[in-house]
Write an enzyme that holds these catalytic residues in place. Structure first.
Site, PDB file in Angstrom:
ATOM      1  N   GLU A 120       0.944  -1.276   0.136  1.00 19.64           N
ATOM      2  CA  GLU A 120      -0.108  -0.091   0.012  1.00 19.64           C
ATOM      3  C   GLU A 120       0.889   1.221   0.168  1.00 19.64           C
ATOM      4  O   GLU A 120       1.861   1.448   0.884  1.00 19.64           O
ATOM      5  CB  GLU A 120      -0.928   0.015   1.243  1.00 19.64           C
ATOM      6  CG  GLU A 120      -1.922  -1.030   1.405  1.00 19.64           C
ATOM      7  CD  GLU A 120      -2.893  -0.919   2.543  1.00 19.64           C
ATOM      8  OE1 GLU A 120      -3.008   0.094   3.307  1.00 19.64           O
ATOM      9  OE2 GLU A 120      -3.321  -1.909   2.931  1.00 19.64           O
ATOM     10  N   GLU A 187      -8.548   0.846  -4.326  1.00 17.66           N
ATOM     11  CA  GLU A 187      -9.684   0.579  -3.212  1.00 17.66           C
ATOM     12  C   GLU A 187     -10.196   2.055  -2.917  1.00 17.66           C
ATOM     13  O   GLU A 187      -9.577   2.907  -2.828  1.00 17.66           O
ATOM     14  CB  GLU A 187      -8.836  -0.117  -2.035  1.00 17.66           C
ATOM     15  CG  GLU A 187     -10.063  -0.027  -0.831  1.00 17.66           C
ATOM     16  CD  GLU A 187      -9.677  -0.692   0.200  1.00 17.66           C
ATOM     17  OE1 GLU A 187      -8.407  -1.414   0.353  1.00 17.66           O
ATOM     18  OE2 GLU A 187     -10.445  -1.046   1.435  1.00 17.66           O
TER      19      GLU A 187
HETATM   20  O1  KIV Z   1      -6.093  -6.953   3.063  1.00 16.38           O
HETATM   21  C1  KIV Z   1      -6.758  -6.882   2.042  1.00 16.38           C
HETATM   22  O2  KIV Z   1      -7.521  -7.982   2.099  1.00 16.38           O
HETATM   23  C2  KIV Z   1      -6.937  -5.950   1.041  1.00 16.38           C
HETATM   24  C3  KIV Z   1      -8.209  -5.957  -0.015  1.00 16.38           C
HETATM   25  C4  KIV Z   1      -9.079  -4.873   0.724  1.00 16.38           C
HETATM   26  C5  KIV Z   1      -7.864  -5.609  -1.372  1.00 16.38           C
HETATM   27  O3  KIV Z   1      -5.676  -5.347   0.735  1.00 16.38           O
END
Ligand code: KIV
Length: 272
Positions: A120, A187
């Site tokens: 991320e 997201e």
């Molecule tokens: O951790 C997760 O499941 C994710 C999804 C929200 C894409 O990153």
């Protein structure tokens, strides 16, 4: 019935080649049986850090450890043969520097056998993405609503809702594409921005709460099964209510035990 026809595990280049050809399907998993059940259906399995909340009952994704990521990812890789498996790198395991990211991502890949990692972060992490990709680690870049940055973002808020936000998001996407990310996970992104990014991106966009404009979709499996608890996002479609079925089975068992009728041995020994 929506089974795919592959006989070998989907590779990262094959996943990238699906862009523009067919929509990409993904779900999260962190246990052996869940992974086995979805393996013939999905294109990739994300061992998401959402596991920290839906699986381990914690209040955010922030306190998932690298060791836990490795345990869950190993379980998924060793239980599957067809789906590409992507490990979600936990908070604090890659943000410090490209070198720290490489050390931890390499460890996850070597110890689990997964195909790629997901990180991320906005454009500021493009340097890290490039460092990893050049050293053999395929990276999916997660932009938009990023749960690991909940404290700096001030909550779980959809992104790209105004012109400035949309421009920032597009800049994040372009930076990651240039850095060599093989896919972008979007997201909580407004449809117009998701569409624009999907149009200019040569690599697949995977949406979660980011509209059908994306090249593929991922859901947190527990959310769509009725096991997501009280915090299921509004965009999630619940396909079944496994939670209610589990509760019913538990109650049926409890009723029989309390009535003194369990175990009923006639069935298992074939006695009439
Ligand atoms: O951790 C997760 O499941 C994710 C999804 C929200 C894409 O990153």
């Amino acid at each position: 019935m929506s089974l795919h026809t592959r006989t070998k595990r989907l590779t990262v280049p094959q996943l990238v080649a699906m862009k523009g050809q067919q929509k990409i399907v993904s779900l999260t998993a962190y246990t052996s049986w869940m992974a086995r059940l979805m393996d013939p259906v999905v294109d990739f399995i994300l061992v998401g850090d959402s596991t920290n909340m839906v699986g381990l009952g914690r209040s955010s994704t922030l306190d998932m450890s690298l060791e836990e990521t490795i345990v869950f990812t190993r379980a998924v890789v060793s239980s599957t043969q067809l789906a590409c498996v992507i490990a979600d790198m936990p908070f604090g395991s890659y943000q410090e520097s490209p070198q720290q990211a490489y050390r931890n991502c390499a460890q996850v890949m070597a110890r689990t056998g997964c195909d790629a990692v997901k990180l991320e972060g906005g454009a500021v992490f493009a340097e890290t993405v490039e460092f990893l990709v050049k050293r053999g680690i395929p990276v999916m870049a997660h932009v938009g609503l990023m749960p690991q940055y909940v404290n700096t973002m001030g909550g779980f808020k959809a992104q790209g809702m105004n012109e400035a936000g949309a421009m920032n998001l597009e800049a994040d996407a372009r930076a990651h594409i240039e850095a060599g990310a093989f896919s972008l996970l979007l997201e909580g992104v407004a449809e117009g921005v998701a569409r624009r990014i999907s149009d200019f991106s040569p690599v697949p966009t995977i949406g979660i709460g980011a509209s059908p404009a994306c090249d593929g979709q991922v859901l947190v499996t527990e959310d769509m099964l009725g096991l997501g608890g009280d915090h299921v996002p509004r965009f999630v479609k619940q396909y079944t209510d496994v939670g209610a079925q589990i509760r019913e089975a538990c109650e049926a068992f409890a009723d029989e035990v309390r009535a003194g009728t369990f175990p009923e041995l006639r069935h298992c020994y074939g006695i009439n």
